[in-house]
Design a protein around this motif. Sequence first.
Motif, PDB file in Angstrom:
ATOM      1  N   GLY A  33      -1.542   5.224  -2.804  1.00 42.97           N
ATOM      2  CA  GLY A  33      -1.873   5.652  -1.666  1.00 42.97           C
ATOM      3  C   GLY A  33      -2.027   7.159  -1.838  1.00 42.97           C
ATOM      4  O   GLY A  33      -1.894   7.901  -0.669  1.00 42.97           O
ATOM      5  N   ILE A  34      -1.968   7.780  -2.732  1.00 40.57           N
ATOM      6  CA  ILE A  34      -1.749   9.172  -3.280  1.00 40.57           C
ATOM      7  C   ILE A  34      -3.089  10.060  -2.854  1.00 40.57           C
ATOM      8  O   ILE A  34      -4.240   9.752  -3.005  1.00 40.57           O
ATOM      9  CB  ILE A  34      -1.381   9.456  -4.655  1.00 40.57           C
ATOM     10  CG1 ILE A  34      -0.821  10.734  -4.801  1.00 40.57           C
ATOM     11  CG2 ILE A  34      -2.429   9.178  -5.648  1.00 40.57           C
ATOM     12  CD1 ILE A  34      -0.364  11.137  -6.081  1.00 40.57           C
ATOM     13  N   ILE A  35      -2.777  11.351  -2.350  1.00 38.25           N
ATOM     14  CA  ILE A  35      -3.793  12.234  -2.262  1.00 38.25           C
ATOM     15  C   ILE A  35      -3.837  12.831  -3.488  1.00 38.25           C
ATOM     16  O   ILE A  35      -2.667  13.666  -4.211  1.00 38.25           O
ATOM     17  CB  ILE A  35      -3.860  13.407  -1.273  1.00 38.25           C
ATOM     18  CG1 ILE A  35      -3.626  12.667  -0.040  1.00 38.25           C
ATOM     19  CG2 ILE A  35      -4.506  14.446  -1.408  1.00 38.25           C
ATOM     20  CD1 ILE A  35      -3.147  13.661   1.299  1.00 38.25           C
ATOM     21  N   THR A  36      -4.714  12.718  -4.335  1.00 42.79           N
ATOM     22  CA  THR A  36      -4.721  13.500  -5.984  1.00 42.79           C
ATOM     23  C   THR A  36      -5.177  14.830  -5.818  1.00 42.79           C
ATOM     24  O   THR A  36      -4.867  15.609  -6.776  1.00 42.79           O
ATOM     25  CB  THR A  36      -5.557  12.795  -6.768  1.00 42.79           C
ATOM     26  OG1 THR A  36      -6.899  12.561  -6.342  1.00 42.79           O
ATOM     27  CG2 THR A  36      -5.074  11.403  -7.242  1.00 42.79           C
ATOM     28  N   TRP A  99      -2.087   0.524  -2.170  1.00 45.28           N
ATOM     29  CA  TRP A  99      -2.303   0.600  -0.696  1.00 45.28           C
ATOM     30  C   TRP A  99      -3.563  -0.154  -0.419  1.00 45.28           C
ATOM     31  O   TRP A  99      -4.402  -0.051  -1.174  1.00 45.28           O
ATOM     32  CB  TRP A  99      -1.810   1.916  -0.182  1.00 45.28           C
ATOM     33  CG  TRP A  99      -0.630   2.383  -0.113  1.00 45.28           C
ATOM     34  CD1 TRP A  99       0.078   2.862  -1.372  1.00 45.28           C
ATOM     35  CD2 TRP A  99       0.193   2.831   0.729  1.00 45.28           C
ATOM     36  NE1 TRP A  99       1.558   3.142  -1.211  1.00 45.28           N
ATOM     37  CE2 TRP A  99       1.394   3.556   0.288  1.00 45.28           C
ATOM     38  CE3 TRP A  99      -0.032   3.137   2.329  1.00 45.28           C
ATOM     39  CZ2 TRP A  99       2.344   4.088   1.101  1.00 45.28           C
ATOM     40  CZ3 TRP A  99       0.837   3.597   3.021  1.00 45.28           C
ATOM     41  CH2 TRP A  99       2.257   4.121   2.426  1.00 45.28           C
ATOM     42  N   GLU A 100      -3.848  -0.438   1.014  1.00 47.94           N
ATOM     43  CA  GLU A 100      -4.979  -0.909   1.163  1.00 47.94           C
ATOM     44  C   GLU A 100      -5.687   0.004   2.434  1.00 47.94           C
ATOM     45  O   GLU A 100      -5.027   0.347   3.284  1.00 47.94           O
ATOM     46  CB  GLU A 100      -4.936  -2.347   1.724  1.00 47.94           C
ATOM     47  CG  GLU A 100      -4.683  -3.473   0.619  1.00 47.94           C
ATOM     48  CD  GLU A 100      -4.576  -4.920   1.492  1.00 47.94           C
ATOM     49  OE1 GLU A 100      -5.011  -5.196   2.354  1.00 47.94           O
ATOM     50  OE2 GLU A 100      -3.801  -5.684   0.972  1.00 47.94           O
ATOM     51  N   VAL A 101      -6.949  -0.007   2.346  1.00 46.66           N
ATOM     52  CA  VAL A 101      -7.586   1.222   3.292  1.00 46.66           C
ATOM     53  C   VAL A 101      -7.953  -0.027   4.316  1.00 46.66           C
ATOM     54  O   VAL A 101      -8.539  -1.014   4.325  1.00 46.66           O
ATOM     55  CB  VAL A 101      -8.924   1.632   2.574  1.00 46.66           C
ATOM     56  CG1 VAL A 101      -9.652   2.261   3.898  1.00 46.66           C
ATOM     57  CG2 VAL A 101      -8.819   2.583   1.560  1.00 46.66           C
ATOM     58  N   THR A 102      -7.595   0.425   5.621  1.00 46.73           N
ATOM     59  CA  THR A 102      -7.878  -0.377   6.773  1.00 46.73           C
ATOM     60  C   THR A 102      -8.944   0.525   7.832  1.00 46.73           C
ATOM     61  O   THR A 102      -9.277  -0.295   8.814  1.00 46.73           O
ATOM     62  CB  THR A 102      -6.492  -0.329   7.771  1.00 46.73           C
ATOM     63  OG1 THR A 102      -5.742   0.763   8.107  1.00 46.73           O
ATOM     64  CG2 THR A 102      -5.415  -1.146   6.809  1.00 46.73           C
ATOM     65  N   ASP A 103      -8.988   1.656   7.889  1.00 50.97           N
ATOM     66  CA  ASP A 103      -9.706   2.220   8.752  1.00 50.97           C
ATOM     67  C   ASP A 103     -10.449   3.523   8.146  1.00 50.97           C
ATOM     68  O   ASP A 103      -9.816   4.374   7.267  1.00 50.97           O
ATOM     69  CB  ASP A 103      -8.990   2.772  10.035  1.00 50.97           C
ATOM     70  CG  ASP A 103     -10.076   2.980  11.099  1.00 50.97           C
ATOM     71  OD1 ASP A 103     -11.295   2.616  11.203  1.00 50.97           O
ATOM     72  OD2 ASP A 103      -9.617   3.902  11.949  1.00 50.97           O
ATOM     73  N   THR A 113      -7.179   5.649   6.903  1.00 53.03           N
ATOM     74  CA  THR A 113      -5.982   5.105   7.177  1.00 53.03           C
ATOM     75  C   THR A 113      -5.629   4.152   6.053  1.00 53.03           C
ATOM     76  O   THR A 113      -6.707   3.184   5.606  1.00 53.03           O
ATOM     77  CB  THR A 113      -6.057   4.509   8.606  1.00 53.03           C
ATOM     78  OG1 THR A 113      -6.272   5.528   9.654  1.00 53.03           O
ATOM     79  CG2 THR A 113      -4.687   3.781   8.806  1.00 53.03           C
ATOM     80  N   LEU A 114      -4.555   3.941   5.513  1.00 55.18           N
ATOM     81  CA  LEU A 114      -4.072   2.823   4.671  1.00 55.18           C
ATOM     82  C   LEU A 114      -2.659   2.370   4.888  1.00 55.18           C
ATOM     83  O   LEU A 114      -1.978   3.082   5.820  1.00 55.18           O
ATOM     84  CB  LEU A 114      -3.808   3.774   3.233  1.00 55.18           C
ATOM     85  CG  LEU A 114      -4.672   4.648   2.447  1.00 55.18           C
ATOM     86  CD1 LEU A 114      -4.336   6.213   2.978  1.00 55.18           C
ATOM     87  CD2 LEU A 114      -5.102   4.333   1.077  1.00 55.18           C
ATOM     88  N   VAL A 115      -2.628   0.968   4.428  1.00 54.49           N
ATOM     89  CA  VAL A 115      -1.276   0.319   4.743  1.00 54.49           C
ATOM     90  C   VAL A 115      -0.686  -0.123   3.555  1.00 54.49           C
ATOM     91  O   VAL A 115      -1.323  -0.273   2.630  1.00 54.49           O
ATOM     92  CB  VAL A 115      -1.693  -0.714   5.730  1.00 54.49           C
ATOM     93  CG1 VAL A 115      -2.661  -1.862   4.927  1.00 54.49           C
ATOM     94  CG2 VAL A 115      -0.715  -1.558   6.380  1.00 54.49           C
ATOM     95  N   LEU A 116       0.651  -0.294   3.611  1.00 55.23           N
ATOM     96  CA  LEU A 116       1.403  -0.689   2.718  1.00 55.23           C
ATOM     97  C   LEU A 116       2.314  -1.591   3.400  1.00 55.23           C
ATOM     98  O   LEU A 116       3.099  -1.504   4.338  1.00 55.23           O
ATOM     99  CB  LEU A 116       2.496   0.101   1.972  1.00 55.23           C
ATOM    100  CG  LEU A 116       3.606  -0.416   0.822  1.00 55.23           C
ATOM    101  CD1 LEU A 116       2.668  -0.977  -0.298  1.00 55.23           C
ATOM    102  CD2 LEU A 116       4.396   0.744   0.344  1.00 55.23           C
ATOM    103  N   ASN A 117       2.259  -3.086   3.061  1.00 59.87           N
ATOM    104  CA  ASN A 117       2.988  -4.024   3.638  1.00 59.87           C
ATOM    105  C   ASN A 117       4.093  -4.667   2.528  1.00 59.87           C
ATOM    106  O   ASN A 117       3.971  -4.580   1.436  1.00 59.87           O
ATOM    107  CB  ASN A 117       2.039  -5.307   3.989  1.00 59.87           C
ATOM    108  CG  ASN A 117       1.199  -4.928   5.239  1.00 59.87           C
ATOM    109  OD1 ASN A 117       1.907  -4.634   6.145  1.00 59.87           O
ATOM    110  ND2 ASN A 117       0.125  -5.013   4.942  1.00 59.87           N
ATOM    111  N   SER A 118       5.303  -5.152   3.038  1.00 61.14           N
ATOM    112  CA  SER A 118       6.341  -5.876   2.064  1.00 61.14           C
ATOM    113  C   SER A 118       5.675  -6.909   1.707  1.00 61.14           C
ATOM    114  O   SER A 118       4.723  -7.439   2.137  1.00 61.14           O
ATOM    115  CB  SER A 118       7.438  -5.923   2.932  1.00 61.14           C
ATOM    116  OG  SER A 118       7.181  -6.683   4.327  1.00 61.14           O
ATOM    117  N   ASN A 119       6.253  -7.167   0.457  1.00 61.64           N
ATOM    118  CA  ASN A 119       5.892  -8.476  -0.294  1.00 61.64           C
ATOM    119  C   ASN A 119       6.775  -8.838  -1.144  1.00 61.64           C
ATOM    120  O   ASN A 119       8.085  -8.167  -1.403  1.00 61.64           O
ATOM    121  CB  ASN A 119       4.254  -8.078  -1.138  1.00 61.64           C
ATOM    122  CG  ASN A 119       4.618  -6.847  -2.200  1.00 61.64           C
ATOM    123  OD1 ASN A 119       5.668  -6.661  -2.896  1.00 61.64           O
ATOM    124  ND2 ASN A 119       3.714  -5.900  -2.049  1.00 61.64           N
TER     125      ASN A 119
END
Length: 289
Positions: A33-36, A99-103, A113-119
């Motif tokens: 989910g990094i800003i490079t 991470w996943e993009v959600t918005d 907007t990105l999300v990281l969910n436990s797995n």
Amino acid sequence: MFTIAVQQQQYKTYILSDETAGSQLEVVPERGGIITRWRIQGQEIFYLDTERFANPDLSVRGGNPILFPICGNIPDNTYTHNGQQYTLKQHGFARDLPWEVTDQVTQDKVSLTLVLNSNEQTRAVYPFDFQVLFTYELQGNTLEIRQQYKNLSSRSLPFSTGFHPYFLTVDKAGLEFEIPSQKYQDQITKEIHPFNGNFDFSRDEIDVAFKQLTSQSASVTDNSRKLKLTLDYSNKYPILVFWTLKGKDFYCLEPWSAPRNSLNTGENLTVLEPGSSYTASVRLTADFF
């Protein structure tokens, strides 16, 4: 005009632009989910080691890595919870996982907007259920990062969080620091030293933590680049870490919510009750003069 473009480079890269200001942000969700990159009028704000970035087996050195669920390291990379021992490497796993993009927003501003969910992978080293949401918002010469941490477990969620921005510089002797603290702890020797606004850049490594912060803002003026960077952070971040290596064209000024080893010591550790959430924000402003 605000736009978001998607490019398939080595990784899918989202490019956020404020075209009026000539400001651009590159985000790579699948690489932590990094800003490079962050550019203003073609000038790079962040340093990026592109060789390390290209190797998925190495942690990224550059951009703005995310620290979660710990900042720094813990002794032997291990901690104990409910009588069971777990292994958690330095700075946690958020900076290494996809991470996943959600918005996406391009109206009046540009944000992603990105999300990281436990797995299963996270629970093997950190036995909790959580959701972390980050919104990267770019407007003019300002980057704001809003965060939300949710405890989806049936038990309390202990964590610390932070960022590890690598700022590009070509002459560290030309750096001027305004850090709201009069002393720091050397993270290598553990000694406390007074801070008069200067560092000894002849040292191979500088790794220090400022803990008694008197305001929610710090700045660094890079006279060689004619650039003033201002870091504003919510009171959820009571620690600033400064880190650099001799011979490398970067310095890091990192807001942390808790010090190293807080998962074991409890110092400044955030503990969320089941079903509750926590918000924080960090804002970076880059002014060329």
